[in-house]
Design a protein around this motif. Sequence first.
Motif: not given
Length: 310
Positions: A76, A78, A88, A91, A110, A126, A129, A137, A154
């Motif tokens: 992820l 972000v 996010s 992904m 996303r 997305n 998250y 997520a 992450f």
Amino acid sequence: MEKNMKRSKEKKSKKKIWLWILGSLVAIFLIFIGTAYYAIQKTMNKINTPLIEAADNEGIEQKTVTKKEPFSVLLLGVDERKDDSGRSDTMIVVTVNPEKQTMKMLSIPRDTRTEIIGHDSVDKINHAYAFGGVPMAVDTVEHFLDIPIDYYVFINMDGFLQIIDTIGGVTIENDMDLTYNSYHFPKGDVTLTGDEALIFSRIRYEDPRGDFGRQIRQRQIIEAVMKKASSTSSILKATDMLEVVGDNVRMNFTMKDLIQLQSIYKKMDRNIDQLSFEEGDGTKINHIWYYIPNDAELQKIQAELKEHLK
């Protein structure tokens, strides 16, 4: 234009970003074992965050990386800013089969419209998250692909870019001329500071590929950062790098897992199968743009990932 986006995405996705992230983190940690053990352990204590299911808040039994058992990872990336939980933007799901020495990598658009598990809604993937952090997520991606997600990595793109200034900037190969306000990024090799990399990673509407182009640039930056961070020239700056990594990276890999990964991922460098969504369509629902996957293609990808995890 959509076909061009897909071709560009498929070409650039071969960057093996997941290998750089995990491999370079391993390199940073292991280089300083014995001489900076305390700093490494302190960073690992911040980074290692066990996964908790969003739906029932019960802990999940932690899996351990081995040289035989297949496993999956959700990466992820972000865009998390001050006073904003973020979404996010990147992904990527990776399935690894150590015994077969193979790896499959799938980028999820996303804007993909899907059920958000634990939120009782259908929305862009997305947003999971933003609604429920990493656990939601992970739950949503598990449901979307119908496979278990064993690990996650992450990265807070905004904060993580601080490391670029720490290591003296990074150079990436820009595939098109881009201008955003006073920032100009010519086609070809471009050296970026942290601030420039932040702008470069967020450009969307100025790129005819839209979000697909932004994903490409974000992957390029992460790869360049991790590659340079693991180089000999950055060794003396390890303490500063570890501090930034500790503030902006979370994962449920343990130090033992990372050491095991070091012996696994090198063998798979030439055996990465790139998967991508190519047959879906974009559409507006209630004035909001979504990517709608093709059902047959989604089922094919699900089946391929399931088989690879056997």
